[in-house]
Design a protein around this motif. Structure first.
Motif, PDB file in Angstrom:
ATOM      1  N   UNK A 532       0.804  -1.095  -0.106  1.00 10.42           N
ATOM      2  CA  UNK A 532       0.177  -0.062   0.001  1.00 10.42           C
ATOM      3  C   UNK A 532       0.911   1.365   0.002  1.00 10.42           C
ATOM      4  N   UNK A 533       1.960   1.248   0.757  1.00 10.42           N
ATOM      5  CA  UNK A 533       2.805   2.387   0.858  1.00 10.42           C
ATOM      6  C   UNK A 533       3.561   2.482  -0.888  1.00 10.42           C
ATOM      7  N   UNK A 534       3.930   1.491  -1.315  1.00  8.03           N
ATOM      8  CA  UNK A 534       4.614   1.646  -2.506  1.00  8.03           C
ATOM      9  C   UNK A 534       3.719   2.327  -3.559  1.00  8.03           C
ATOM     10  N   UNK A 535       2.314   1.596  -3.466  1.00  3.73           N
ATOM     11  CA  UNK A 535       1.351   2.290  -4.643  1.00  3.73           C
ATOM     12  C   UNK A 535       1.067   3.746  -4.301  1.00  3.73           C
ATOM     13  N   UNK A 575      -2.054 -12.492  -7.654  1.00  6.12           N
ATOM     14  CA  UNK A 575      -2.749 -11.340  -7.026  1.00  6.12           C
ATOM     15  C   UNK A 575      -4.129 -11.846  -6.426  1.00  6.12           C
ATOM     16  N   UNK A 576      -4.632 -12.773  -7.270  1.00  3.78           N
ATOM     17  CA  UNK A 576      -5.735 -13.416  -6.737  1.00  3.78           C
ATOM     18  C   UNK A 576      -5.600 -14.060  -5.146  1.00  3.78           C
ATOM     19  N   UNK A 577      -4.513 -14.832  -5.184  1.00  6.06           N
ATOM     20  CA  UNK A 577      -4.293 -15.357  -3.948  1.00  6.06           C
ATOM     21  C   UNK A 577      -4.144 -14.345  -2.826  1.00  6.06           C
ATOM     22  N   UNK A 578      -3.639 -13.312  -3.193  1.00  8.23           N
ATOM     23  CA  UNK A 578      -3.099 -12.288  -2.227  1.00  8.23           C
ATOM     24  C   UNK A 578      -4.504 -11.592  -1.753  1.00  8.23           C
ATOM     25  N   UNK A 583      -5.423  -5.354 -11.026  1.00  5.38           N
ATOM     26  CA  UNK A 583      -4.660  -4.533 -11.188  1.00  5.38           C
ATOM     27  C   UNK A 583      -3.429  -4.728 -10.121  1.00  5.38           C
ATOM     28  N   UNK A 584      -3.461  -5.667  -9.163  1.00  5.18           N
ATOM     29  CA  UNK A 584      -2.618  -5.792  -8.229  1.00  5.18           C
ATOM     30  C   UNK A 584      -2.856  -5.050  -7.003  1.00  5.18           C
ATOM     31  N   UNK A 585      -3.931  -4.340  -6.924  1.00  4.16           N
ATOM     32  CA  UNK A 585      -4.289  -3.296  -5.735  1.00  4.16           C
ATOM     33  C   UNK A 585      -5.158  -4.134  -4.547  1.00  4.16           C
ATOM     34  N   UNK A 586      -4.687  -4.140  -3.295  1.00  2.37           N
ATOM     35  CA  UNK A 586      -5.217  -4.922  -2.312  1.00  2.37           C
ATOM     36  C   UNK A 586      -6.569  -4.336  -2.236  1.00  2.37           C
ATOM     37  N   UNK A 587      -7.623  -5.448  -2.270  1.00  3.98           N
ATOM     38  CA  UNK A 587      -8.789  -4.938  -2.184  1.00  3.98           C
ATOM     39  C   UNK A 587      -9.579  -4.531  -0.672  1.00  3.98           C
ATOM     40  N   UNK A 589     -11.805  -5.493   1.297  1.00  8.65           N
ATOM     41  CA  UNK A 589     -12.081  -6.606   1.701  1.00  8.65           C
ATOM     42  C   UNK A 589     -10.865  -7.260   2.781  1.00  8.65           C
ATOM     43  N   UNK A 590      -9.821  -7.255   1.839  1.00  6.11           N
ATOM     44  CA  UNK A 590      -8.333  -7.897   2.251  1.00  6.11           C
ATOM     45  C   UNK A 590      -7.979  -7.011   3.346  1.00  6.11           C
ATOM     46  N   UNK A 591      -8.066  -5.617   3.228  1.00  6.64           N
ATOM     47  CA  UNK A 591      -7.416  -4.792   4.194  1.00  6.64           C
ATOM     48  C   UNK A 591      -8.311  -4.645   5.382  1.00  6.64           C
ATOM     49  N   UNK A 592      -9.505  -4.894   5.404  1.00  7.05           N
ATOM     50  CA  UNK A 592     -10.228  -5.137   6.314  1.00  7.05           C
ATOM     51  C   UNK A 592     -10.096  -6.333   7.132  1.00  7.05           C
ATOM     52  N   UNK A 593      -9.699  -7.379   6.427  1.00  9.02           N
ATOM     53  CA  UNK A 593      -9.486  -8.750   7.085  1.00  9.02           C
ATOM     54  C   UNK A 593      -8.347  -8.743   7.879  1.00  9.02           C
TER      55      UNK A 593
END
Ligand code: SF4
Length: 596
Positions: A532-535, A575-578, A583-587, A589-593
């Motif tokens: 997230x920092x890199x983006x 990307x999907x696994x992560x 586009x390689x951006x954390x969703x 949902x993932x951030x909340x999880x």
């Protein structure tokens, strides 16, 4: 707080203000320490768009909960900042004794901000913290500065310093400690130099409080037993150092040669760990509380000192086409003295050699020196020129990407996100290719060392030519490595230990529960905060790639002939696994999880 000292030392070099803050217990639980905790705190405090060499950038020097404890290899620290080389988050790890000493002094991390008006150094002796004049140290080599500081410092102090390369803002400058140990990668030494900070001297006299000393002793003993019984950590590394890999990697035809133009080196035997041990090794040089002892101390007719490591031998050896081991040892010596990252320095010379070979660099730029592949004197002399930013060495001091780009051909830089890749040709090690491409700090082997399963067969042997399943392995290795870096242990322990072992040690030290699942989840949280920092810093999915040579030009000969990295077969699955979008951006949902 058990495992931690509970204190953060904040030093503003602009105002000279020194303050001590309480460590945030909740953050420490979520991000562990070291690479994880420092990155979270850095990302919260510093704008991602900051100019890495401006006073607004900050330097976090952080330990983990196992640093300074009696766990195997428990003496590591991390330097976290924004990288002037990659513009990503930088987190460079180092061993030696300095990290443990900082914990003994009573601090989990030091945050350095602002910029001193003139050169200074910081001296920490338990509660006594001083900012001192470094006029007499500026311009000195690492050994000279260390000698001078040791004379004035309290007895048994540990010294962390930059060399001339850091002072001259080389984007491949390292932070050195204990003379020969380096937080080498991503130009963290230049950030220190940009603050006019020459050194940090530390002396501490207090033990780290442990939640369950009896349990910690038991789990540390069990971990040490595993380390001693493992073929890599119990035999190969102690006997030959990391250079044990030279012959193994070369025999697999993945030892990049002449700036990755070839993948097998005829002269490998003469720069191998076996040759090093037989002719040049004086003694082993282990870090704090380390049962492995991969560190070397070597001597030739011209120099003696710490190293060289496998990656250094490859960068200056095979990648520059040099088979003269004393020359490689001497180049390593000068990297340590000037405070240069040996991987980036050696591979930048290799890139310069190809630029010269192909006619981009002209004879008139060479100040009478050679820049031919295979020239042993050239690797030594160009290292010195880089360290002092002299002649063409000035351009080389900012790494291979900026060098090649200045001639209009950046693709000759064998780098990811502008940081040079280490010593494994990913064209025939598919998982390692994915790991390089997605590394959060650019070309790097220690963000996910897929060499372990794909070449060494640990924890199990994978087919290195296959892409299937490599997304899963890469994610696990990246997350586990992030946790190990956060804990304060050395990554080399992971040849013998698993997530459960690391969790057991952190649990005994801190008193918090750490299952194997929680270990990997914390690693994933760290990985995502870095992403997230890199983006936000402008380094996104378009840079999750490899140099065109590795994607398009098949290996021309040897046991890996015909291979290229098939990144497109792995990237979307990764990307999907992560839990990231296409586009390689954390969703969200993932951030909340992850509770980021
Ligand atoms: S394995 Fe090597 S690098 Fe790691 S702590 Fe031990 S001596 Fe240091």
């Amino acid at each position: 707080m058990f495992g931690y000292r509970g204190k953060v030392l904040r030093i503003d070099l602009s105002s000279g203000k020194v303050s001590v803050e309480k460590l945030d217990e909740k953050l420490a639980r979520d991000y562990v320490g070291g690479r994880g905790l420092a990155t979270k705190m850095f990302a919260d405090e510093v704008d991602a768009g900051v100019d890495a060499l401006s006073p607004a950038n900050k330097l976090f020097i952080a330990t983990g909960p196992l640093s300074g404890t009696p766990t195997p290899t428990g003496g590591r620290y991390m330097v976290v900042t924004k990288s002037p080389l990659t513009d990503t988050i930088a987190s460079s790890n180092s061993g030696g004794y300095w990290g443990a000493e900082l914990k003994f002094a009573g601090y989990d991390m030091i945050i350095v901000e602002g910029k001193a008006e003139k050169p200074v150094y910081i001296q920490v002796e338990d509660d006594k913290v001083e900012i001192k004049d470094a006029a007499h140290l500026w311009g000195k080599l690492v050994s000279e500065a260390t000698d001078l500081l040791e004379k004035d410092a309290p007895e048994k102090s540990r010294i962390l310093t930059i060399g001339p390369a850091g002072e001259k803002l080389s984007r491949i400058a390292a932070v050195m400690n204990d003379r020969f140990r380096a937080a080498g990668r991503s130009g963290v030494g230049a950030v220190m130099g940009s603050k006019n900070l020459k050194a940090v001297v530390v002396r501490g006299t207090n033990k780290v409080p442990i939640a369950d000393p009896v349990k910690l002793k038991a789990v540390a003993r069990e971990a040490t037993k595993k380390i001693r019984e493992n073929g890599v950590t119990g035999e190969g590394l102690p006997a030959y150092g990391t250079a044990v890999l030279v012959n193994i990697i070369n025999e697999n035809g993945v030892f990049p040669t002449d700036n990755f133009q070839r993948s097998q080196f005829d002269g490998a035997e003469s720069i191998s760990g076996e040759e090093l041990a037989e002719k040049y090794l004086v003694k082993k040089d282990p870090c704090y509380h380390c049962p492995i002892g991969c560190g070397r101390y070597c001597k030739t007719d011209t120099v003696e000192g710490g190293g060289p490591e496998y990656e250094t031998i490859w960068a200056y050896g095979g990648d520059c086409g040099v088979s003269d081991l004393p020359a490689v040892i001497e180049a390593n010596f000068w990297c340590n003295e000037y405070g240069l990252d040996t991987i980036s320095a050696g591979t930048t010379i290799a890139a310069a050699m190809e630029l010269y070979q192909k006619g981009f660099i002209k004879d008139r730029e060479l100040d009478g020196l050679s820049l031919n592949f295979g020239d042993d004197k050239a690797i030594v002399e160009w290292t010195k020129k880089m360290g002092m930013r002299e002649g063409l060495g000035d351009k080389m001091a900012d790494g291979s990407y900026r060098l090649a780009d200045s001639y209009g051909i950046p693709e000759l830089s064998m780098s990811v996100k502008k940081q040079e890749m280490p010593a494994y040709d990913p064209r025939a090690i598919q998982g390692q290719g994915l790991s390089y491409a997605t590394s959060n700090r650019g070309g790097c082997h220690v963000r996910g060392y897929l060499i372990s399963p794909e070449i060494l067969g640990l924890p199990e042997k994978l087919d290195r030519f296959a892409t299937e399943g490599k997304d899963v392995w890469t994610k696990i290795f990246q997350d586990l490595s992030a946790f190990i870096d956060a804990s304060g242990l050395c990554l080399f322990t992971s040849f013998a230990m698993n997530a459960e072992d690391y969790g057991a040690m952190v649990e005994a030290a801190t008193g918090d529960k750490w299952s194997a699942e929680e270990v990997l989840k914390a690693g994933e949280r760290i990985w995502n905060i870095e992403r997230i920092f890199n983006m936000a810093a402008g380094v996104g999915a378009d840079q999750d790639t490899l140099p065109p040579r590795l994607l398009k030009e098949p290996i021309s000969e040897g046991p890996s002939v015909g291979e290229v990295t098939r990144l497109d077969e792995m990237l979307q699955g990764y990307y999907a696994l992560r839990g990231w979008d296409e586009s390689g951006v954390p969703t969200q949902e993932k951030i909340d999880e992850l509770g980021i």
